[in-house]
Design a protein around this motif. Structure first.
Motif, PDB file in Angstrom:
ATOM      1  N   TRP A 215       9.862  -0.250   7.374  1.00  0.00           N
ATOM      2  CA  TRP A 215      10.378  -1.252   7.614  1.00  0.00           C
ATOM      3  C   TRP A 215      10.367  -2.093   6.819  1.00  0.00           C
ATOM      4  O   TRP A 215      11.353  -3.144   5.972  1.00  0.00           O
ATOM      5  N   LEU A 216       8.768  -3.193   7.105  1.00  0.00           N
ATOM      6  CA  LEU A 216       8.564  -4.241   6.522  1.00  0.00           C
ATOM      7  C   LEU A 216       8.745  -4.586   4.448  1.00  0.00           C
ATOM      8  O   LEU A 216       8.457  -5.336   4.238  1.00  0.00           O
ATOM      9  N   ALA A 217       8.603  -2.926   3.808  1.00  0.00           N
ATOM     10  CA  ALA A 217       8.417  -2.853   2.600  1.00  0.00           C
ATOM     11  C   ALA A 217       9.794  -2.745   2.028  1.00  0.00           C
ATOM     12  O   ALA A 217      10.222  -3.130   1.102  1.00  0.00           O
ATOM     13  N   GLY A 218      10.163  -2.223   3.167  1.00  0.00           N
ATOM     14  CA  GLY A 218      11.946  -1.758   2.733  1.00  0.00           C
ATOM     15  C   GLY A 218      12.976  -2.270   3.292  1.00  0.00           C
ATOM     16  O   GLY A 218      13.127  -3.536   3.165  1.00  0.00           O
ATOM     17  N   ASP A 219      14.336  -2.640   2.869  1.00  0.00           N
ATOM     18  CA  ASP A 219      15.469  -3.390   3.060  1.00  0.00           C
ATOM     19  C   ASP A 219      15.483  -3.341   4.030  1.00  0.00           C
ATOM     20  O   ASP A 219      16.140  -4.031   5.135  1.00  0.00           O
ATOM     21  N   GLU A 220      15.165  -2.805   5.757  1.00  0.00           N
ATOM     22  CA  GLU A 220      15.016  -2.799   6.248  1.00  0.00           C
ATOM     23  C   GLU A 220      14.670  -4.027   7.374  1.00  0.00           C
ATOM     24  O   GLU A 220      15.520  -4.658   8.487  1.00  0.00           O
ATOM     25  N   LEU A 221      13.627  -4.198   6.990  1.00  0.00           N
ATOM     26  CA  LEU A 221      12.474  -5.523   7.771  1.00  0.00           C
ATOM     27  C   LEU A 221      12.165  -6.754   6.729  1.00  0.00           C
ATOM     28  O   LEU A 221      12.137  -7.467   6.787  1.00  0.00           O
TER      29      LEU A 221
ATOM     30  N   HIS B  96       1.840  -5.885   1.248  1.00  0.00           N
ATOM     31  CA  HIS B  96       2.764  -5.265   1.718  1.00  0.00           C
ATOM     32  C   HIS B  96       3.045  -4.323   0.791  1.00  0.00           C
ATOM     33  O   HIS B  96       3.685  -3.778   0.472  1.00  0.00           O
ATOM     34  N   HIS B  97       2.014  -3.073   1.300  1.00  0.00           N
ATOM     35  CA  HIS B  97       2.697  -1.784   1.046  1.00  0.00           C
ATOM     36  C   HIS B  97       2.122  -0.468   1.562  1.00  0.00           C
ATOM     37  O   HIS B  97       1.519  -0.453   2.710  1.00  0.00           O
ATOM     38  N   PRO B  98       3.731   0.740   2.485  1.00  0.00           N
ATOM     39  CA  PRO B  98       3.190   1.332   3.690  1.00  0.00           C
ATOM     40  C   PRO B  98       2.121   2.183   3.463  1.00  0.00           C
ATOM     41  O   PRO B  98       1.754   2.431   4.339  1.00  0.00           O
TER      42      PRO B  98
ATOM     43  N   ARG C  25      -1.260  -7.045  10.768  1.00  0.00           N
ATOM     44  CA  ARG C  25      -1.058  -8.191  10.832  1.00  0.00           C
ATOM     45  C   ARG C  25       0.215  -9.303  10.596  1.00  0.00           C
ATOM     46  O   ARG C  25       0.229 -10.419  11.720  1.00  0.00           O
ATOM     47  N   LEU C  26       1.349  -8.491   9.561  1.00  0.00           N
ATOM     48  CA  LEU C  26       2.022  -9.258   9.900  1.00  0.00           C
ATOM     49  C   LEU C  26       3.036  -9.495  10.869  1.00  0.00           C
ATOM     50  O   LEU C  26       3.269 -10.019  11.409  1.00  0.00           O
TER      51      LEU C  26
END
Length: 641
Positions: A564-570, A599-601, A609-610
C-alpha cells in the motif's frame, strides 16, 4: 474491565481536585460506558468508569470495605478481572470475613486487609489496582504479573495522579502543574528503534508507568517507588524418558482450566480467531463451555494478506458461528488518527488497525472476547528463538577467535553468503537480541533523528533485564527478555487499548498464573524442536485444534502496508502526513521523504521504518501540536446477557 483515575494530594485538599477528576473521566469513557463515579477524603480522590461484566447490579466503584470495627476503612478502584474470585471469596469467608457484593473486586480488598500486599500472589487474573487505607493514610498501587492492564502516573507539586490512560492525566495538567507538551526525547529514541515505548517510560517526560509485576506504596506528598513482586523464573524440569505425553497432557489440562476460568462472566463471551494455533486452541476450548460461541476475524481484500479463509475453515471444524470484517485501504488510513489517540503513545505495529475493526465488529455481538496473546513468549513461538541452537558451535570458541570472526564478517561484502552467520555468531546474545521489534540500524536511526546521542544503544533498555537472567540458557533468556519488552510494550498495549476503545473486554488465557507455572518448567527441546516452534503446545493441542492449523506458521493479522505504501492506496496519504507534520525540529523530514520515494515492497522494503515515523508524526499532531483532532464516538452499548 474499566478505567480508573485518581489523585493523591500533597496538601490535604483532595476535594478541590474532584472537579478535575470529573472533567478527565470522560476521556476514557470508552473503557467503561456503563457507570461512572467519584469518591474522596482529605488526601485522595478516586474516579471510575465501569464496564459491567460481573455482578452487574452491584460491585460499583470506587468500592469501599472494612472490618466490623471500621467498615469504610479501605477504598479501591480496580481495572481488570480476577478469575479465581469465587475461590478467594470462599477462602476468606472461611477466615470469618463477610462480603457485601458478588463481584471480583471485593475479594481483593478483603484479601489486602487479610494478607497485605501478598494478596497479589493470590490473584489469578489481570489487574491494575489502587487502594487507599484511611487509617494508615497510604495509597497502594499494583499491576498484574505480565502487565495486561496499564497504570500511568505523574508526580508534581500538587500530588500524584494515576490512571488507566495517559490522556486522562494530560486532561488534568493545569491543576497538576504538568507540562503537557514536554516530550521525552530519550523515549522517542527508544520508540523509533523498538517500535514501542518501553516501560516505565512514556513520550511525555512527566508521566511514567508502573511496570508490570510491580507495586508501590506511598503517603501524601511521597514519590512512587516501584517494588517488583513478580519476576518470572524458569525452573526447568527435565522430561523423563517416555514422559513426553504426561507433559502434553499437563499443558492441555491447565489450558482448559484457564479457559474455563476466563469464561466466567455475567455477559456473553466470544473469541477472536485467526489462522494460527493460539487463537484456534482458545476458541476450541471455549466452545466446550459455550456451545453458542461466536468467533471473529478480520482480513484484507489483497490476496496473501488475509486469515479469513483459514479462520473460516477452523470455525467450521470446531463448530462455531463465525463473523468476518474485511478492511479496505480507505478505512485503514481513516482510522489511524483515532487509533493513535486511543493508544496514548504510538505503537508502530500495523496489526493494531485490523484489530480495531474486528473489535468494533465483535462489540456489536458480545462484551468480552478471548484471545491468544502470550503463547509465543511462554511456549517458544518465535522463529528467532531457534537462533541460539544454530550458533552453538561459536560458544566453544575463545574470545580472541570470536573477535577475529567478527572482523572477518564485517569485512565481507554485503549479501555475501556467511557474512550474517559470522556476525551473529561472534556477537554476544545481549548485543545481538533485544526483542522482536528492531527495524532501524543505528545509522538509519540517526538519519531520521540527527540529534540522537551517539553513545546510545539498546542496552540501557535490555541490560537490566538480561542481568536477571544470567543463569538461564540463551533461548530462555530471549523469552524472558520478550516478557519485559515486546509482550508488554507492543502486544499487550494494543490488546488492551484497541479493544477498550470499543468498550470490549479482551481476556488472555495463556497469560494465566497456572499456565505459566507449567510453561516455565519446559526444557528447550520441548519448546524449539523437530523443526518447529511451540513443540509441546502443538502436541498438547493435537486432539483439540484442527489438523490444518496444528503446524501452520504464525501470521496473526497480516497487513499489506509494504504494498500500500508503494501504491495508490497509501503513498499519497503518507506523503501528506510527512509534509503536514510539525516535527521538523525532531525528525529529518527530507530523509523520511527519501525513504518513502525509495520504498519498494520487495527490492527495498522501508515499510516498517516508514510506519514507525508516520505513527509518531500523527501522535505528535494529536498530543503535542493539537493540530489533529480525531472524531471519537461516545457510543452506548446495550448489555447483552
Amino acid at each position: 474491565m474499566c478505567g480508573l483515575l485518581g489523585i493523591l494530594t500533597g496538601d490535604g485538599d483532595a476535594a478541590a481536585l474532584t472537579p478535575a477528576v470529573e472533567r478527565a473521566l470522560p476521556c476514557m469513557r470508552h473503557r467503561g460506558p456503563d457507570a461512572a463515579g467519584t469518591w474522596c477524603d482529605d488526601d485522595v480522590v478516586f474516579g471510575f468508569n465501569r464496564l459491567s461484566i460481573i455482578d452487574l447490579e452491584h460491585s460499583h466503584q470506587p468500592l469501599t470495605w472494612g472490618p466490623a470495627d471500621d467498615p469504610e476503612r479501605y477504598a479501591m478502584t480496580f481495572n481488570g478481572e480476577i478469575y479465581n474470585y469465587p475461590e478467594l471469596r470462599a477462602e476468606l469467608a472461611g477466615a470469618g470475613y463477610e462480603f457485601r457484593t458478588e463481584g471480583d473486586g471485593e475479594p481483593i480488598l478483603v484479601g489486602y486487609h487479610h494478607w497485605g500486599e501478598a494478596v497479589l500472589e493470590k490473584l489469578r487474573g489481570m489487574f491494575a489496582i489502587a487502594i487507599w487505607d484511611t487509617r494508615t493514610r497510604r495509597l497502594f498501587l499494583a499491576r498484574d504479573r505480565f502487565g495486561i492492564k496499564p497504570l500511568f502516573y505523574a508526580t508534581t507539586g500538587a500530588g500524584t495522579a494515576f490512571a488507566s490512560e495517559k490522556k486522562s492525566i494530560l486532561e488534568m495538567a493545569p491543576e497538576l502543574g504538568l507540562d503537557a507538551a514536554d516530550l521525552d526525547r530519550r523515549a522517542l529514541v527508544h520508540y523509533t528503534d523498538l517500535q514501542y515505548v518501553p516501560e516505565p517510560e512514556t513520550l511525555h517526560a512527566g508521566i511514567r508507568r508502573l511496570e508490570s509485576g510491580c507495586h508501590a506504596t506511598l503517603a501524601p506528598g511521597g514519590e512512587v517507588t516501584q517494588v517488583r513482586w513478580f519476576d518470572p523464573a524458569f525452573p526447568i524440569e527435565p522430561v523423563p524418558a517416555g514422559g513426553e505425553q504426561a507433559v502434553f497432557d499437563r499443558i492441555a489440562a491447565v489450558l482448559e482450566d484457564s479457559v474455563a476460568k476466563h469464561m466466567r462472566a455475567d455477559v456473553t463471551v466470544g473469541s477472536f480467531l485467526s489462522g494460527g494455533i493460539d487463537s484456534t486452541a482458545i476458541a476450541a476450548l471455549a466452545k466446550r463451555h459455550n456451545p453458542d460461541l461466536l468467533t471473529f476475524t478480520t482480513g484484507f481484500e489483497r490476496e496473501g494478506f488475509s486469515e479469513v479463509d483459514v479462520a473460516a475453515e477452523s470455525a467450521a471444524a470446531i463448530g462455531v458461528e463465525h463473523i468476518v470484517k474485511v478492511v479496505s485501504p480507505e478505512e485503514f488510513a481513516g482510522a489511524i488518527p483515532k487509533i493513535i489517540w486511543y493508544l496514548d503513545d504510538p505503537v508502530a505495529d500495523p496489526a493494531l488497525v485490523p484489530l480495531y475493526f474486528v473489535a468494533a465488529e465483535a462489540r456489536k455481538h458480545v462484551k468480552v472476547v478471548l484471545s491468544g496473546e502470550g503463547a509465543d513468549e511462554l511456549f517458544g513461538g518465535y522463529t528467532i528463538y531457534k537462533e541460539p541452537l544454530s550458533l552453538r558451535p561459536f560458544e566453544r570458541l575463545p574470545a580472541a577467535a570470536l573477535r577475529g570472526l567478527g572482523a572477518l564478517g564485517r569485512a565481507l561484502p554485503e549479501g555475501m553468503r556467511g557474512k550474517s552467520l559470522l556476525l551473529r555468531g561472534s556477537t554476544p546474545l545481549e548485543r545481538r537480541y533485544y526483542g522482536n521489534a528492531r527495524s532501524f540500524t543505528f545509522e538509519q536511526l540517526r538519519e531520521v533523528l540527527p540529534w540522537a546521542p551517539r553513545e546510545w544503544d539498546h542496552g540501557e533498555v535490555t541490560a537490566p533485564i538480561y542481568a536477571r537472567s544470567a543463569d538461564m540458557d540463551p533461548v530462555t533468556r530471549m523469552q524472558h527478555l520478550d516478557l519485559f519488552t515486546w509482550l508488554r510494550g507492543d502486544i499487550l498495549v494494543k490488546a488492551d487499548k484497541i479493544t477498550m476503545a470499543n468498550s470490549l473486554e479482551l481476556r488472555v488465557p495463556f497469560l494465566d498464573r497456572e499456565v505459566f507455572e507449567v510453561a516455565q518448567t519446559l526444557p528447550v527441546d520441548m519448546r524449539i524442536a523437530h523443526g518447529t516452534t511451540k513443540y509441546a503446545l502443538r502436541r498438547a493441542m493435537e486432539q483439540i485444534v484442527p489438523e490444518h492449523v496444528i503446524n501452520r506458521r504464525k501470521l496473526g493479522f497480516p497487513v499489506p502496508i509494504r504494498h500500500w505504501l508503494a501504491g495508490d492506496e497509501l503513498h499519497d496519504w503518507a506523503r501528506g502526513v510527512i509534509d503536514e507534520s510539525g516535527t521538523g525540529d525532531l525528525i529529518d523530514k527530507a530523509a523520511v521523504r527519501r525513504m518513502l520515494a525509495e520504498h519498494h515492497p520487495t527490492r527495498n522494503d522501508n515499510s516498517r521504518r516508514l510506519w514507525t515515523v508516520l505513527a509518531f508524526m500523527i501522535w505528535h499532531g494529536i498530543f503535542i501540536e493539537d493540530r489533529i483532532r480525531p472524531e471519537i464516538e461516545q457510543r452506548d452499548y446495550p448489555v447483552r446477557l
